[in-house]
Design a protein around this motif. Sequence first.
Motif, PDB file in Angstrom:
ATOM      1  N   LEU A 158       0.458  -9.329   8.035  1.00 60.99           N
ATOM      2  CA  LEU A 158       0.753  -8.173   8.880  1.00 60.99           C
ATOM      3  C   LEU A 158      -0.330  -7.117   8.747  1.00 60.99           C
ATOM      4  O   LEU A 158      -0.931  -6.959   7.685  1.00 60.99           O
ATOM      5  N   SER A 159      -0.519  -6.386   9.835  1.00 59.32           N
ATOM      6  CA  SER A 159      -1.464  -5.268   9.806  1.00 59.32           C
ATOM      7  C   SER A 159      -0.821  -4.101   9.076  1.00 59.32           C
ATOM      8  O   SER A 159       0.396  -4.075   8.848  1.00 59.32           O
ATOM      9  N   ALA A 160      -1.631  -3.091   8.751  1.00 64.60           N
ATOM     10  CA  ALA A 160      -1.125  -1.902   8.066  1.00 64.60           C
ATOM     11  C   ALA A 160      -0.074  -1.203   8.923  1.00 64.60           C
ATOM     12  O   ALA A 160       0.957  -0.742   8.415  1.00 64.60           O
ATOM     13  N   ALA A 161      -0.309  -1.138  10.220  1.00 69.43           N
ATOM     14  CA  ALA A 161       0.638  -0.485  11.128  1.00 69.43           C
ATOM     15  C   ALA A 161       1.958  -1.260  11.174  1.00 69.43           C
ATOM     16  O   ALA A 161       3.053  -0.666  11.168  1.00 69.43           O
ATOM     17  N   GLN A 162       1.879  -2.594  11.206  1.00 63.66           N
ATOM     18  CA  GLN A 162       3.097  -3.408  11.223  1.00 63.66           C
ATOM     19  C   GLN A 162       3.876  -3.260   9.909  1.00 63.66           C
ATOM     20  O   GLN A 162       5.097  -3.171   9.915  1.00 63.66           O
ATOM     21  N   LEU A 163       3.149  -3.229   8.788  1.00 67.89           N
ATOM     22  CA  LEU A 163       3.793  -3.032   7.490  1.00 67.89           C
ATOM     23  C   LEU A 163       4.502  -1.684   7.427  1.00 67.89           C
ATOM     24  O   LEU A 163       5.631  -1.583   6.933  1.00 67.89           O
ATOM     25  N   ALA A 164       3.840  -0.628   7.941  1.00 71.20           N
ATOM     26  CA  ALA A 164       4.429   0.704   7.936  1.00 71.20           C
ATOM     27  C   ALA A 164       5.692   0.734   8.804  1.00 71.20           C
ATOM     28  O   ALA A 164       6.715   1.308   8.409  1.00 71.20           O
ATOM     29  N   ARG A 165       5.621   0.122   9.974  1.00 70.81           N
ATOM     30  CA  ARG A 165       6.773   0.089  10.878  1.00 70.81           C
ATOM     31  C   ARG A 165       7.928  -0.684  10.242  1.00 70.81           C
ATOM     32  O   ARG A 165       9.077  -0.252  10.275  1.00 70.81           O
ATOM     33  N   LEU A 166       7.618  -1.830   9.656  1.00 69.20           N
ATOM     34  CA  LEU A 166       8.640  -2.646   9.004  1.00 69.20           C
ATOM     35  C   LEU A 166       9.265  -1.888   7.830  1.00 69.20           C
ATOM     36  O   LEU A 166      10.486  -1.891   7.654  1.00 69.20           O
ATOM     37  N   GLY A 167       8.440  -1.200   7.059  1.00 71.61           N
ATOM     38  CA  GLY A 167       8.965  -0.401   5.953  1.00 71.61           C
ATOM     39  C   GLY A 167       9.900   0.681   6.436  1.00 71.61           C
ATOM     40  O   GLY A 167      10.932   0.933   5.815  1.00 71.61           O
ATOM     41  N   SER A 168       9.546   1.310   7.542  1.00 73.30           N
ATOM     42  CA  SER A 168      10.379   2.358   8.110  1.00 73.30           C
ATOM     43  C   SER A 168      11.724   1.788   8.573  1.00 73.30           C
ATOM     44  O   SER A 168      12.778   2.387   8.327  1.00 73.30           O
ATOM     45  N   ILE A 169      11.684   0.639   9.186  1.00 76.43           N
ATOM     46  CA  ILE A 169      12.923  -0.012   9.646  1.00 76.43           C
ATOM     47  C   ILE A 169      13.809  -0.353   8.467  1.00 76.43           C
ATOM     48  O   ILE A 169      15.018  -0.100   8.464  1.00 76.43           O
ATOM     49  N   LEU A 170      13.229  -0.935   7.429  1.00 74.90           N
ATOM     50  CA  LEU A 170      13.992  -1.347   6.261  1.00 74.90           C
ATOM     51  C   LEU A 170      14.575  -0.168   5.500  1.00 74.90           C
ATOM     52  O   LEU A 170      15.611  -0.277   4.852  1.00 74.90           O
ATOM     53  N   ASP A 171      13.903   0.975   5.596  1.00 79.22           N
ATOM     54  CA  ASP A 171      14.403   2.195   4.955  1.00 79.22           C
ATOM     55  C   ASP A 171      15.431   2.905   5.817  1.00 79.22           C
ATOM     56  O   ASP A 171      15.952   3.956   5.447  1.00 79.22           O
ATOM     57  N   GLY A 172      15.731   2.352   7.010  1.00 77.35           N
ATOM     58  CA  GLY A 172      16.731   2.957   7.886  1.00 77.35           C
ATOM     59  C   GLY A 172      16.139   3.958   8.838  1.00 77.35           C
ATOM     60  O   GLY A 172      16.875   4.731   9.450  1.00 77.35           O
ATOM     61  N   GLY A 173      14.824   3.952   8.995  1.00 78.29           N
ATOM     62  CA  GLY A 173      14.167   4.897   9.880  1.00 78.29           C
ATOM     63  C   GLY A 173      14.229   4.471  11.333  1.00 78.29           C
ATOM     64  O   GLY A 173      14.866   3.506  11.709  1.00 78.29           O
ATOM     65  N   ALA A 174      13.523   5.225  12.154  1.00 76.56           N
ATOM     66  CA  ALA A 174      13.497   4.959  13.599  1.00 76.56           C
ATOM     67  C   ALA A 174      12.787   3.658  13.876  1.00 76.56           C
ATOM     68  O   ALA A 174      11.926   3.222  13.144  1.00 76.56           O
ATOM     69  N   ARG A 175      13.123   3.092  15.016  1.00 77.86           N
ATOM     70  CA  ARG A 175      12.522   1.811  15.406  1.00 77.86           C
ATOM     71  C   ARG A 175      11.370   2.021  16.304  1.00 77.86           C
ATOM     72  O   ARG A 175      10.993   2.307  17.179  1.00 77.86           O
TER      73      ARG A 175
ATOM     74  N   ALA B 264       5.069 -16.577   6.508  1.00 79.56           N
ATOM     75  CA  ALA B 264       4.872 -15.475   7.453  1.00 79.56           C
ATOM     76  C   ALA B 264       3.394 -15.189   7.666  1.00 79.56           C
ATOM     77  O   ALA B 264       2.574 -15.327   6.753  1.00 79.56           O
ATOM     78  N   PRO B 265       3.027 -14.757   8.879  1.00 76.88           N
ATOM     79  CA  PRO B 265       1.631 -14.368   9.125  1.00 76.88           C
ATOM     80  C   PRO B 265       1.318 -13.063   8.412  1.00 76.88           C
ATOM     81  O   PRO B 265       2.210 -12.294   8.069  1.00 76.88           O
TER      82      PRO B 265
END
Length: 111
Positions: free
Chosen positions: A94-111, A91-92
């Motif tokens: 990821l930026s901090a923003a991408q990591l935060a977004r991915l973490g939110s998705i994996l935790d069941g948060g908003a997309r 995998a390439p």
Amino acid sequence: MGNPATIAERHSHYLDIHQAIALGYGTMATIRRRIASGELPRVKIIRDGKRRNVFDPADLDRVLGARPEPVGPAAAEAALDAAVDEVVAKAPRLSAAQLARLGSILDGGAR
């Protein structure tokens, strides 16, 4: 022809169609198709008071391919961990923003 009890005893290690399916040799349709084509030999016996077609496990392996060995939970988890490691390695970064977004998705948060 022989005594039915003796014939059944000689073929006691043979599998009926339901056992073959449960062990992963294919579907009912696949096994029946192979019988009809003459590829899969069968023996007709009386087992448990019922007439049954039974199959030599060696013939099932030869015609339908050896069934995969069952995988235990520990082996399945190890295989999954190895697959995840391979994806992560490719995998390439990821930026901090991408990591935060991915973490939110994996935790069941908003997309």
